[in-house]
Design an enzyme around this catalytic site. Structure first.
Site, mmCIF file in Angstrom:
data_model
loop_
_atom_site.group_PDB
_atom_site.id
_atom_site.type_symbol
_atom_site.label_atom_id
_atom_site.label_comp_id
_atom_site.label_asym_id
_atom_site.label_seq_id
_atom_site.Cartn_x
_atom_site.Cartn_y
_atom_site.Cartn_z
ATOM 1 N N ASP A 1 3.230 -4.725 -5.643
ATOM 2 C CA ASP A 1 3.658 -6.051 -5.182
ATOM 3 C C ASP A 1 5.181 -6.153 -5.137
ATOM 4 O O ASP A 1 5.764 -6.657 -4.166
ATOM 5 C CB ASP A 1 3.118 -7.143 -6.113
ATOM 6 C CG ASP A 1 1.654 -7.471 -5.850
ATOM 7 O OD1 ASP A 1 1.133 -7.071 -4.799
ATOM 8 O OD2 ASP A 1 1.041 -8.130 -6.708
ATOM 9 N N GLU B 1 0.826 -1.211 0.000
ATOM 10 C CA GLU B 1 0.000 0.000 0.000
ATOM 11 C C GLU B 1 0.860 1.261 0.000
ATOM 12 O O GLU B 1 0.529 2.245 -0.673
ATOM 13 C CB GLU B 1 -0.964 -0.001 1.194
ATOM 14 C CG GLU B 1 -1.939 -1.168 1.226
ATOM 15 C CD GLU B 1 -2.743 -1.345 -0.052
ATOM 16 O OE1 GLU B 1 -2.879 -0.369 -0.824
ATOM 17 O OE2 GLU B 1 -3.229 -2.463 -0.305
#
Length: 651
Positions: A564, A501
């Site tokens: 990711d 995030e």
């Protein structure tokens, strides 16, 4: 020994278990095949996996609590939760819903049927008017929403976009199964309309016209790939120029009817749609528009009626997802109540199921991850000092939202449930309040305390316009996080998610927003050129990757894949600092993405989601980490080997 050279995603088919495979050849299959081999997808779901199991755990807890609370008359200490319980009870009351049949929707359906022109729609008709139809935006071939201005996030602006298409994405119309899916939708809609009292001949005509209009929309509205470029949605157009694009439909009168003030400008999310507005929305097309509106209406609201309507509205969704049967009544009722009262329900869940020690521990992990990110930016070899300082300023300004909000958004005080009205009537009234509340925000400053996710959600997010990260209580459980898990396991789970995030603040979209959430260029020209080069590498390494019956679109999923890659990189560094076990980190990272899906669900997900399917999110990020090669002693002859120059490194 067979030699593998630079295999993207490792050797093997991620959808098929292989208990003999080694981590060196396919990390995902090595960790998850034993589970995958025996996993069974429940008939009423489209998939099973770690995230689904967490969702099921949350649902089981909340359903038990709702039933207990519904049977008592004790005062509930979470404001507005009593309304959620009333809605839940209404949704569960199939004795009344079955007895009512189609009666609750007939007035609104007749109102739509009686429309004869765009002019009449503008003026308003006997049973309904534009603002009531606007209460469900899907009823109109365009949509409006108030959001923070991307270039000045202190103020709200009005955004305009086209509608969605009947098939999942514009690209779906080019697939071989498109005619079959549209036939299923047609037959379903005709059945629903006739069940609601529409003449079968008229029902067929509505569907024929509705599908014709849908085909026109599919050529103009954005694809998921286009929507994934978030900054490209910012296209300010003056109010006068905007309404002038609608020659036949009186857009100025429509907006005057529903808006609290006349805005100076409108942010056009879909410029191509606006360019074709008159071509699409004119009197010659009205029969098609009307058919499309009626198709949308009946399919969107059938689930609020009797069990017979629920079942009749299921075939199209079943064809898209492969789901074997409808969700059971209690879960169906929970979904309805949660959709309207997610924040009160999330606060209740967070207070009951997230302990103070766990919240403090996760908060500590987030602060550690931010420090790790700061050190990585400082040590970055391809950024200039000026850009580094701007990035660190943005990083330090991050707002953390953990567990559940301290206060509810004001909208929940305005929502009301009338137990004497039907479920459909209550839902329509809720929709009207929500739409009006949203449009009224045009006169209000942006509320930066609003949460994008409720506490009972198993997910996390970054909001570029508020520069905040949200970690609901729902995701803070095994295997992502447990206060009793090892540091390595927690960094492989929630640690990688936290850093994921944070990475969104610096992905291909987030990188274009500053520390206040304003769309602003804070990069040097040279740095941004290098960033784009690395972003292209992230696109290329995923593009065309086969997963089950479909291939990934690298551009569509690039923002999530950048996150990711950055997330796992930072989790690894934090784990080193805390002396966590690296093998445990990689194994729990792979475990947290375990998933088994129906083929139809895979196709639909790849068409509409900006995330790659969960299993595909394991191997490539791992392949790009030097520590993976060290931990598992991966050699050039192994399936997971990627040549060093092909490993994507951004953050």
């Amino acid at each position: 020994m067979k030699r593998y050279l630079s295999v993207r995603g490792g050797v093997g088919d991620l959808t098929k278990a292989d208990t003999s495979v080694r981590p060196q050849d396919n990390l995902y299959l090595a960790v998850n095949s034993a589970w995958q081999k025996n996993a069974t997808i429940p008939a009423d779901r489209t998939e099973i996996g770690v995230n689904t199991e967490i969702d099921m755990r949350i649902e089981k807890r909340v359903l038990a609590d709702l039933d207990e609370l519904a049977s008592k008359k004790d005062k509930i200490d979470v404001p507005n939760l009593d309304k959620a319980i009333d809605l839940y009870k209404l949704a569960k009351n199939f004795k009344k819903r079955d007895a009512d049949g189609a009666e609750p929707i007939k007035k609104d359906l007749r109102a739509l049927e009686s429309l004869t022109s765009l002019k009449e729609l503008n003026k308003g008709i006997k049973h309904t008017n534009l603002d009531e139809i606007l209460a469900n935006p899907q009823n109109l071939p365009f949509s409006f929403e108030v959001e923070a201005d991307m270039k000045n996030t202190k103020v709200n602006v009005l955004e305009f976009a086209g509608p969605g298409t009947f098939l999942p994405d514009t690209t779906s119309y080019k697939q071989a199964d498109a005619p079959k899916l549209l036939t299923i939708l047609s037959e379903q809609t005709i059945k629903l309309l006739t069940m609601a009292g529409v003449n079968k001949k008229d029902a067929r005509e509505y569907v024929k016209n509705g599908l014709a209009f849908d085909q026109k929309l599919a050529k103009v509205v954005k694809s998921t790939e286009e929507w994934s470029d978030y900054p490209a949605c910012y296209n300010p157009v003056s109010y006068e120029d905007f309404v002038a694009e609608f020659k036949t439909f009186d857009m100025a009168a429509a907006l005057q009817k529903v808006l609290p003030i006349k805005p100076k400008q409108i942010i056009v999310m879909e410029p191509r749609f606006l360019e074709h507005a008159e071509e699409l929305i004119n009197e010659n097309n009205f029969a098609e528009i009307k058919g499309w509106m009626i198709m949308s209406f009946i399919n969107d609201h059938a689930h609020l009626l009797s069990q017979a309507f629920r079942e009749a509205a299921f075939p199209f969704n079943q064809a898209l997802t492969g789901q074997g049967e409808l969700a059971p009544v209690n879960r169906h009722a929970y979904y309805i109540a949660n959709a309207s009262f997610s924040e009160p329900m999330g606060i209740y869940y967070g207070k009951k199921y997230l302990g103070a020690d766990a919240k403090a521990d996760v908060t500590d992990m987030i602060h550690k991850m931010i420090k790790v990110y700061e050190s990585r930016i400082k040590e970055n070899t391809w950024l200039s000092e000026a850009t580094k300082q701007k990035a660190i300023t943005k990083l330090k300004a991050l707002v953390l939202k953990i567990g559940y909000p301290d206060k509810q958004e004001k909208i929940y005080d305005l929502l009301q449930i009338d137990p004497n009205k039907s479920l459909y009537e209550n839902e329509r009234n809720l929709e009207k309040v929500v739409v009006k509340y949203n449009l009224d925000q045009l006169t209000q400053p942006v509320d930066r305390t609003v949460w994008l996710m409720p506490g009972n959600m198993n997910n996390a997010c970054y909001d570029p316009q508020r520069n905040d990260i949200t970690f609901p209580a729902g995701i803070l459980q095994k295997p992502f996080y447990d206060i009793h898990q090892s540091r390595g396991q927690n960094y492989g789970g929630i640690g990688a998610t936290i850093a994921h995030e944070i990475s969104h603040a610096f992905d291909n979209n987030g990188a274009k927003f500053d520390e206040f959430g304003n769309m602003k260029n804070w990069w040097t020209k040279e740095d941004f050129a290098e960033f784009n080069k690395r972003t292209k590498a992230a696109i290329d390494i995923y593009d065309g990757l086969q997963y089950g019956p479909a291939k990934l679109n690298g551009k569509q999923v690039v923002a999530e894949n950048i996150a990711d890659l950055g997330g796992l990189t930072c989790a690894i560094q934090a784990n080193k600092i805390d002396h966590g076990d690296m093998k445990e980190l990689f194994e729990n990272y792979a475990r947290s993405w375990a998933q088994k899906q129906r083929p139809e669900a895979i196709k639909t997900e790849i068409a509409v989601d900006v995330h790659a399917p969960q299993p595909t999110r394991v191997n490539i990020p791992s392949q790009c980490q030097d520590e993976f090669y060290e931990t598992f002693d991966v050699k050039p002859s192994d399936g997971m080997w990627l040549d060093p120059e092909k490993r994507v490194r951004i953050w």
